[in-house]
Design a protein around this motif. Sequence first.
Motif, PDB file in Angstrom:
ATOM      1  N   ARG A 136      -6.826  -0.200   3.269  1.00 42.14           N
ATOM      2  CA  ARG A 136      -8.541  -0.583   3.400  1.00 42.14           C
ATOM      3  C   ARG A 136      -9.063   0.935   2.304  1.00 42.14           C
ATOM      4  N   GLY A 473     -16.495  -0.471   4.278  1.00 43.45           N
ATOM      5  CA  GLY A 473     -14.820  -0.877   4.859  1.00 43.45           C
ATOM      6  C   GLY A 473     -14.471  -2.110   4.093  1.00 43.45           C
ATOM      7  N   ARG A 475     -10.757  -3.879   4.156  1.00 43.02           N
ATOM      8  CA  ARG A 475      -9.780  -4.289   4.424  1.00 43.02           C
ATOM      9  C   ARG A 475      -9.110  -5.247   3.423  1.00 43.02           C
TER      10      ARG A 475
END
Length: 478
Positions: A136, A473, A475
């Motif tokens: 991530r 964020g 991933r």
Amino acid sequence: MIHIGSFINGKELKGNGRVQQEIRNSYSGSLVGMVDFSTTEDLEMAIQGAYETFEKVMKHMPAHKRSLILRKTADLLEERCEEFAQLLCLEAGKPICAARGEVARAVQVLRFASEEAKRNDGELMRMDAAVGGEGRIGLVQRLPIGVIAAITPFNFPLNLVLHKLAPAIAAGCTVVLKPAEKTPLSAMKLVRLMMEAGLPDGAINVVNGLGEKLVPPLVTHPTIKKVTFTGSGAVGYKIQKMASYKKVTLELGANSPNVVFPDAHLETAVMELVKGGFTFAGQACISVQRIYVHRDVYASFVDLFVSAVKKLNVGDPALETTDVGPMITLEAACRAEEWIQEAVSQGARVLTGGHRQEALLHPTVLTDVKPHMKVVSEEVFAPVVSILPFETEEEVVAAVNDSDYGLQAGVFTSDINRAFRLFEALEMGGVWVNDTSTVRYDHYPYGGVKQSGIGLEGVAYAIKEMTVPKFLGIRLIN
Ligand code: NAD
């Protein structure tokens, strides 16, 4: 004569039965301008206008455009420096040379903000620093907070207004400004200049009037996301309470200390401390107020200091030669005179000054003062300086720190180790070595500890306080 009202969505609103107030020069008493006070409806319109301009225009405006508007404003202000200086001199009674200095600083604030507008970015974070964060990445971007309420004092009616407006525009925010009721003319002239430089209508709206009337509905309004206030602690803490959950910056007062050690360059110390104590009649939050002088050089320092103060030119702020002009109002000068008299009744000695002609308080030097006297323990905010002797470094550190305030201090010494020891020991937002507490440049982090404030100004630091970090964020899926 200048006649101003409210400035909302690019238009000035005045007349129509609005309450009027005169702005008079505190030295000559001459009429400088008229202000029509904003109504409750004006205030609501100003907030609504700032909100819509934020949502529709400012938060989408590219950084290069915000930067350009600020740079153009700086250029225009530089061209019209003298016009602005004359206005500051008239409305605030600021000696013309000091007024020119304020305009020159304001130009720099705009240039710093223009540069910072392009730099205000975020950071990239390693997510695999956390167990389980593998695969991530994290990104933090600083986004403009929204509509800001800016409330400003009388003593730097141009530069302290800009310390709020310029970072706000650099950050992509919009503002409702409430300038000091004693000095609203230069703020209004500045906002017009920003419009001329290309600022969209509604990005900065100005309301004028009494703080107790306009400020509570302004800072409690749900649309306002941040409050930035410069002024006295008495008002600042009321505002903080009212603003409750909102982000608040408070730039408040001080009783600024300065320390002279026996290894200091005495002539430099005297010259700078006289300047720092009496510029604009001591009406700066960082004005030299308490001077602690080591016993070994106390007598010679006092002699040199008093003879330099006696040479200051006192009088008409419009004259090029004037060092010390009037205080902002007759009441302010009377209040300071009472504090001097109270100190004298408690044993203080007046070495020079102490008398008043109308709003003009003559530069005053006191000795034999005690820590509990108001002229020492509270913010005097007048051309009044107290000189106190000390013997040891420990003793002077304790005396300096024995204060509710902590904004800036000056330390005069040629010993670098001592300079660092004092830097660490003094409870201050900032310490100057071989300069006075009154020195300020507009880009470094500036703000107080204790009751001198919360949060920071200094352009890049103010921008931080006007933006919020937002996290993204991601991933990565292969
Ligand atoms: P002030 O607190 O009287 O006024 C500041 C602002 O608050 C003005 O716009 C005024 O209209 C508003 N106001 C006044 N009374 C109010 C009330 N009851 N409710 C809501 N708002 C109100 O300050 P001033 O006399 O204009 O300025 C002097 C003070 O400002 C000094 O204490 C000085 O140290 C401080 N100051 C601090 C800094 C700093 O950066 N730390 C800089 C300049 C001045």
